[in-house]
Motif scaffolding. Structure first.
Motif, PDB file in Angstrom:
ATOM      1  N   ASN A  44      40.449  48.621   9.725  1.00 44.52           N
ATOM      2  CA  ASN A  44      39.689  49.835  10.038  1.00 44.52           C
ATOM      3  C   ASN A  44      40.514  50.825  10.850  1.00 44.52           C
ATOM      4  N   ASN A  45      41.324  50.324  11.774  1.00 41.28           N
ATOM      5  CA  ASN A  45      42.217  51.221  12.520  1.00 41.28           C
ATOM      6  C   ASN A  45      43.182  51.921  11.570  1.00 41.28           C
ATOM      7  N   LEU A  46      43.724  51.171  10.628  1.00 43.87           N
ATOM      8  CA  LEU A  46      44.655  51.767   9.650  1.00 43.87           C
ATOM      9  C   LEU A  46      43.947  52.727   8.709  1.00 43.87           C
ATOM     10  N   TYR A  50      45.518  56.120   7.359  1.00 45.28           N
ATOM     11  CA  TYR A  50      45.961  56.149   5.962  1.00 45.28           C
ATOM     12  C   TYR A  50      44.742  56.297   5.057  1.00 45.28           C
ATOM     13  N   GLU A  51      44.611  57.450   4.428  1.00 46.54           N
ATOM     14  CA  GLU A  51      43.406  57.735   3.640  1.00 46.54           C
ATOM     15  C   GLU A  51      43.223  56.822   2.436  1.00 46.54           C
ATOM     16  N   ILE A  73      46.494  47.588   0.651  1.00 50.72           N
ATOM     17  CA  ILE A  73      47.594  47.727   1.610  1.00 50.72           C
ATOM     18  C   ILE A  73      48.861  47.105   1.036  1.00 50.72           C
ATOM     19  N   GLN A  74      48.742  45.905   0.491  1.00 54.26           N
ATOM     20  CA  GLN A  74      49.900  45.216  -0.083  1.00 54.26           C
ATOM     21  C   GLN A  74      50.498  46.037  -1.228  1.00 54.26           C
ATOM     22  N   CYS A  97      50.508  49.706  12.124  1.00 54.46           N
ATOM     23  CA  CYS A  97      49.705  50.092  13.292  1.00 54.46           C
ATOM     24  C   CYS A  97      50.593  50.584  14.427  1.00 54.46           C
ATOM     25  N   TYR A  98      51.706  49.927  14.635  1.00 53.02           N
ATOM     26  CA  TYR A  98      52.620  50.355  15.691  1.00 53.02           C
ATOM     27  C   TYR A  98      53.113  51.776  15.421  1.00 53.02           C
ATOM     28  N   SER A  99      53.545  52.028  14.187  1.00 48.18           N
ATOM     29  CA  SER A  99      54.070  53.354  13.857  1.00 48.18           C
ATOM     30  C   SER A  99      52.982  54.420  13.852  1.00 48.18           C
ATOM     31  N   ALA A 100      51.734  54.020  13.584  1.00 48.40           N
ATOM     32  CA  ALA A 100      50.630  54.972  13.567  1.00 48.40           C
ATOM     33  C   ALA A 100      49.964  55.113  14.941  1.00 48.40           C
ATOM     34  N   GLY A 101      50.374  54.268  15.887  1.00 51.79           N
ATOM     35  CA  GLY A 101      49.798  54.338  17.216  1.00 51.79           C
ATOM     36  C   GLY A 101      48.419  53.752  17.332  1.00 51.79           C
TER      37      GLY A 101
END
Length: 103
Positions: A44-46, A50-51, A73-74, A97-101
């Motif tokens: 859900n965070n992603l 990412y639309e 995602i895969q 997630c790291y790169s998207a914060g």
């Protein structure tokens, strides 16, 4: 240093030092519990960043919608799209997630 199996570099998953950030578990359809709920919350965070990643209900049940989101995602990021969240998928999710914060 123990060796962890995977890390993200460009479009390849490579061998890397062990990281506590990459769960060494496999989650699949039919699984239930806190680990599944955490995975769903990560999805859900992603999905907010990412639309093309669908959101899911964070109910702790690895059902068809969670499987479809993991497959998407895969597929989007070049992993085998089997809908199973193993170490490669968790490594990818962590890096995304790291790169998207969103961690």
């Amino acid at each position: 240093y123990k060796r962890q199996k995977y890390y993200w570099i460009g479009t390849d998953i490579m061998e890397a030092p062990e990281s506590p950030l990459v769960p060494q578990i496999v989650l699949k359809p039919g699984d239930e519990g806190d680990d599944v709920k955490k995975l769903q919350e990560l999805i859900n965070n992603l999905s907010r960043v990412y639309e093309n990643i669908p959101s899911v209900t964070a109910d702790g049940i690895y059902g068809a919608k969670t499987q479809a989101a993991i497959k998407k995602i895969q597929e989007l990021f070049g992993l085998t799209a089997d809908g199973i969240a193993g170490p490669k998928t968790f490594a990818l999710l962590g890096l995304l997630c790291y790169s998207a914060g969103c961690l």
